[in-house]
Design a protein around this motif. Structure first.
Motif, PDB file in Angstrom:
ATOM      1  N   ALA A 109       0.724  -1.452  -0.131  1.00 25.88           N
ATOM      2  CA  ALA A 109       0.363   0.078  -0.481  1.00 25.88           C
ATOM      3  C   ALA A 109       1.005   1.105  -0.060  1.00 25.88           C
ATOM      4  N   CYS A 110       0.444   1.976   0.170  1.00 24.41           N
ATOM      5  CA  CYS A 110       0.966   3.770  -0.084  1.00 24.41           C
ATOM      6  C   CYS A 110       1.787   4.243   1.840  1.00 24.41           C
ATOM      7  N   CYS A 111       3.073   3.998   1.494  1.00 23.91           N
ATOM      8  CA  CYS A 111       3.381   4.860   2.570  1.00 23.91           C
ATOM      9  C   CYS A 111       3.346   6.329   2.285  1.00 23.91           C
ATOM     10  N   VAL A 112       2.739   6.787   3.894  1.00 25.56           N
ATOM     11  CA  VAL A 112       3.175   8.234   3.280  1.00 25.56           C
ATOM     12  C   VAL A 112       3.624   9.358   4.517  1.00 25.56           C
ATOM     13  N   ARG A 113       4.574   9.864   3.837  1.00 25.62           N
ATOM     14  CA  ARG A 113       4.860  10.522   5.858  1.00 25.62           C
ATOM     15  C   ARG A 113       4.067  11.183   6.006  1.00 25.62           C
ATOM     16  N   THR A 114       4.552  11.877   7.286  1.00 20.54           N
ATOM     17  CA  THR A 114       2.778  12.491   8.154  1.00 20.54           C
ATOM     18  C   THR A 114       2.830  14.015   8.265  1.00 20.54           C
ATOM     19  N   ASP A 115       3.417  14.658   6.820  1.00 23.22           N
ATOM     20  CA  ASP A 115       3.569  15.377   6.377  1.00 23.22           C
ATOM     21  C   ASP A 115       2.406  15.513   5.184  1.00 23.22           C
ATOM     22  N   SER A 116       2.833  14.592   4.851  1.00 27.89           N
ATOM     23  CA  SER A 116       1.954  13.991   3.232  1.00 27.89           C
ATOM     24  C   SER A 116       2.302  14.902   2.048  1.00 27.89           C
ATOM     25  N   GLN A 117       3.649  14.894   2.284  1.00 24.67           N
ATOM     26  CA  GLN A 117       4.696  15.447   1.341  1.00 24.67           C
ATOM     27  C   GLN A 117       4.949  14.696   0.322  1.00 24.67           C
ATOM     28  N   ILE A 118       5.670  13.858   0.405  1.00 29.04           N
ATOM     29  CA  ILE A 118       6.300  12.833  -0.083  1.00 29.04           C
ATOM     30  C   ILE A 118       5.474  10.779   0.288  1.00 29.04           C
ATOM     31  N   CYS A 119       5.946   9.718  -1.077  1.00 31.95           N
ATOM     32  CA  CYS A 119       5.289   9.381  -0.431  1.00 31.95           C
ATOM     33  C   CYS A 119       5.944   7.932  -1.369  1.00 31.95           C
ATOM     34  N   PHE A 120       5.786   6.410  -0.713  1.00 29.73           N
ATOM     35  CA  PHE A 120       6.849   5.632  -1.690  1.00 29.73           C
ATOM     36  C   PHE A 120       5.481   4.212  -1.868  1.00 29.73           C
ATOM     37  N   GLN A 121       5.305   3.232  -2.532  1.00 33.35           N
ATOM     38  CA  GLN A 121       4.552   2.051  -1.982  1.00 33.35           C
ATOM     39  C   GLN A 121       6.053   1.206  -1.767  1.00 33.35           C
ATOM     40  N   SER A 122       5.012   0.238  -0.641  1.00 32.71           N
ATOM     41  CA  SER A 122       5.265   0.120   0.077  1.00 32.71           C
ATOM     42  C   SER A 122       4.839  -1.390   0.917  1.00 32.71           C
ATOM     43  N   THR A 123       5.098  -2.469   1.660  1.00 31.08           N
ATOM     44  CA  THR A 123       4.509  -3.302   2.383  1.00 31.08           C
ATOM     45  C   THR A 123       4.497  -2.678   3.465  1.00 31.08           C
ATOM     46  N   GLN A 124       4.086  -3.126   4.950  1.00 32.83           N
ATOM     47  CA  GLN A 124       4.105  -2.548   6.155  1.00 32.83           C
ATOM     48  C   GLN A 124       4.986  -3.095   6.834  1.00 32.83           C
ATOM     49  N   SER A 125       5.597  -3.557   6.838  1.00 33.37           N
ATOM     50  CA  SER A 125       7.514  -3.763   7.324  1.00 33.37           C
ATOM     51  C   SER A 125       7.760  -3.297   7.245  1.00 33.37           C
ATOM     52  N   GLN A 126       7.965  -2.483   5.911  1.00 40.11           N
ATOM     53  CA  GLN A 126       8.590  -1.584   5.287  1.00 40.11           C
ATOM     54  C   GLN A 126       8.953  -0.160   5.455  1.00 40.11           C
ATOM     55  N   CYS A 127       7.236  -0.302   6.381  1.00 39.54           N
ATOM     56  CA  CYS A 127       6.866   1.361   6.481  1.00 39.54           C
ATOM     57  C   CYS A 127       6.698   1.747   7.830  1.00 39.54           C
ATOM     58  N   THR A 128       8.320   1.411   8.120  1.00 39.14           N
ATOM     59  CA  THR A 128       7.870   1.191   9.531  1.00 39.14           C
ATOM     60  C   THR A 128       8.732   2.515  10.283  1.00 39.14           C
ATOM     61  N   GLN A 129       9.460   2.957   9.265  1.00 38.22           N
ATOM     62  CA  GLN A 129      10.326   4.477   9.607  1.00 38.22           C
ATOM     63  C   GLN A 129       9.524   5.111   9.923  1.00 38.22           C
ATOM     64  N   ASN A 130       9.908   6.669  11.372  1.00 39.28           N
ATOM     65  CA  ASN A 130       9.499   7.411  12.347  1.00 39.28           C
ATOM     66  C   ASN A 130       8.762   8.563  11.071  1.00 39.28           C
ATOM     67  N   PHE A 131       7.506   8.978  11.621  1.00 40.63           N
ATOM     68  CA  PHE A 131       7.243  10.177  10.190  1.00 40.63           C
ATOM     69  C   PHE A 131       5.960   9.479   9.587  1.00 40.63           C
TER      70      PHE A 131
END
Length: 515
Positions: A109-131
């Motif tokens: 699914a889409c992994c979106v930064r909390t400020d909604s500025q950038i995003c990329f397609q990833s798995t849930q485990s790959q979207c564990t970065q802060n923010f």
């Protein structure tokens, strides 16, 4: 053999033409792609590259080396080398491709930064970065992703269509069916204007089957489409494994970057790696012409010089005896026949060169020497010389980039074609038997019948040869785990690295290294 040259001599037009083509093709190849680093095996390099999260990551890449002074293995595939996955729909590779598409459909699914500025397609485990937040539809009308925030979930107005697309996970509330596949960064069925997701052409609940949105409604503020997509599909490796990466990352690993696509399901990586003409059917490679285009290519300057030596000695001598047409038929049929055998037994090893055709010429010399032994002072000595050359060439076939399966197949086809196209040159021209006596009328009649019979048998053998190996290549697709050792003996740990192709692809949506 000199006595036959005295009887009749053609000009070696085909030999000169083929040599010129080989030289020009290598010049164009090196002018386009340049030289690979000289050596054996692959060289590993690392560098810090901008990644999809907006930061940087250490990326590893493999640099292919070539001790023949020529281009890289991947470039040879792109130019027309014999490479099975580009010539047929390979069952093992497309099983992996189907698995990867299903993985992308269900697990990304889409992994979106909390400020909604950038995003990329990833798995849930790959979207564990802060923010960062992972926006995943889960079939619930109120929850669109696993996180602390929710937003409305797009629905279908035709429940049956979604049920057919994904009956196992589709949740029908009686009037609509909520999505479970997605979201997708930069694309959404509710905000896409062209093509719009409206009945009866609603987008299915399968992101791998979504069309590419050409126009987005700028009024609707959808989180997954209002962000800047930092990762796009990047095709890398000899089998075209797809990763979601930045353009800088993709260029560093010498991949094919798709700036206008969002999912790996939207691109055909195998077609990118193969190059040349596009597949008529997206999932069915059809570049069968590689069986003969590879005959005109070489792995490097040393390889070309060896070919020219054989052309100017054996090839020119044979053509003076049989003419350009017969020479061309033996050369081309032996080359194609040898490459076909190679494609059956080592389909994942890219190979180039006219080695199969040259072995066909050497087989022609042996057959002709045996037939015309009464015109030679020491026929056994001549056959021994030719067999010595054959064995030496087989030895070179144990080095990377040279194909012994093609050599063997070309030699066998050379035996058949030489019987068909050059039957008893000396005896038919001189008109004498092995004792030096002229044929009687009865002997001439039986001699003609023997000629005709041998040609018919040779023709049937050629037809059976091609039918058998085409059937094996396109339908049976046999697996030979140890056949690679016939083409390359790993005398060192890295000598045969360029031939090691792992058919077990891996799904990789946000990768830091090459595959």
């Amino acid at each position: 053999a000199d006595k036959l040259s005295d009887v009749y001599s053609y000009r070696p037009y085909f030999t000169y033409w083929a040599s010129t083509v080989h030289i020009l093709v290598l010049i164009i190849t090196l002018a386009t792609y340049g030289f690979a680093p000289v050596g054996v095996g692959n060289k590993v390099e690392t560098s810090s590259i901008a990644d999809v999260t907006g930061g940087s990551v250490i990326v590893e890449r493999e640099i292919e080396r070539n001790f023949w002074f020529g281009p890289t293995f991947t470039n040879l595939i792109h130019l027309g080398a014999k490479y099975g996955p580009c010539m047929r729909k390979d069952d093992r590779i497309f099983t992996e491709i189907t698995r990867e598409r299903g993985f992308e459909r269900d697990m990304t699914a889409c992994c979106v930064r909390t400020d909604s500025q950038i995003c990329f397609q990833s798995t849930q485990s790959q979207c564990t970065q802060n923010f960062f937040r992972w926006l995943k539809w889960n079939g619930n009308s109120s929850v669109a992703f696993t996180g602390s925030t929710t937003f409305p979930v797009p629905t279908y107005s035709t429940p049956s269509l979604v049920s057919q697309a994904n009956p196992a996970t589709c949740i029908n509330n009686g009037t609509s069916c909520f999505r479970t596949s997605g979201t997708v960064c930069g694309q959404d069925p509710t905000s896409c204007v062209r093509p719009a997701s409206v009945a009866p052409r609603e987008w299915p609940d399968d992101i791998s089957r979504w069309p590419v949105c050409a126009e987005v409604d700028s009024v609707l503020n959808v989180t997954s489409t209002s962000c800047e997509v930092t990762g796009r599909p990047c095709c890398v490796g000899k089998q075209g494994v797809c990763t979601i990466a930045t353009e800088a990352h993709c260029n560093y690993v010498n991949g094919f970057y798709h700036a206008n696509r969002r999912l790996c399901s939207e691109v055909n990586c195998l077609e990118d790696i193969c190059g040349l003409t596009s597949f008529l059917n997206r999932d069915t490679p059809d570049q069968f012409y590689r069986l003969w285009t590879s005959l005109c290519m070489h792995v490097g300057i040393i390889h070309l010089l060896l070919t020219l030596i054989v052309h100017m000695t054996i090839g020119r001598h044979i053509e003076k005896l049989i003419g350009w047409f017969r020479m061309g038929m033996i050369y081309v049929l032996s080359g194609i026949g040898g490459n076909l055998v190679s494609a059956v037994f080592v389909p994942y090893q890219a190979e180039v060169g006219p080695g199969a055709a040259l072995f066909g010429l050497m087989a022609t010399l042996i057959v002709d020497t045996i037939k015309e032994r009464h015109l030679l002072e020491r026929p056994l000595r001549e056959v021994t010389k030719i067999l010595s050359i054959v064995l030496l060439a087989v030895f070179f076939g144990f080095l990377p980039f040279i194909d012994n399966f093609a050599h063997i197949g070309g030699f066998v086809m050379g035996l058949f074609t030489s019987v068909l196209f050059v039957p008893y040159i000396g005896q038919s021209l001189v008109g004498v038997n092995e004792e030096g006596e002229r044929y009687s009328r009865e002997e001439k009649r039986w001699f003609r019948l023997y000629h005709l019979g041998s040609m018919i048998v040779a023709f049937l053998a050629i037809v059976a040869y091609f039918l058998l190996f085409f059937l094996l290549f396109y339908n049976v697709q046999p697996v030979c785990k140890n056949c690679s050792y016939v083409n390359c003996i790993p005398l060192t740990k890295t000598l045969c690295d360029d031939l090691a192709v792992d058919v077990s692809r891996r799904s990789c949506h946000v990768c830091n290294t090459t595959t």
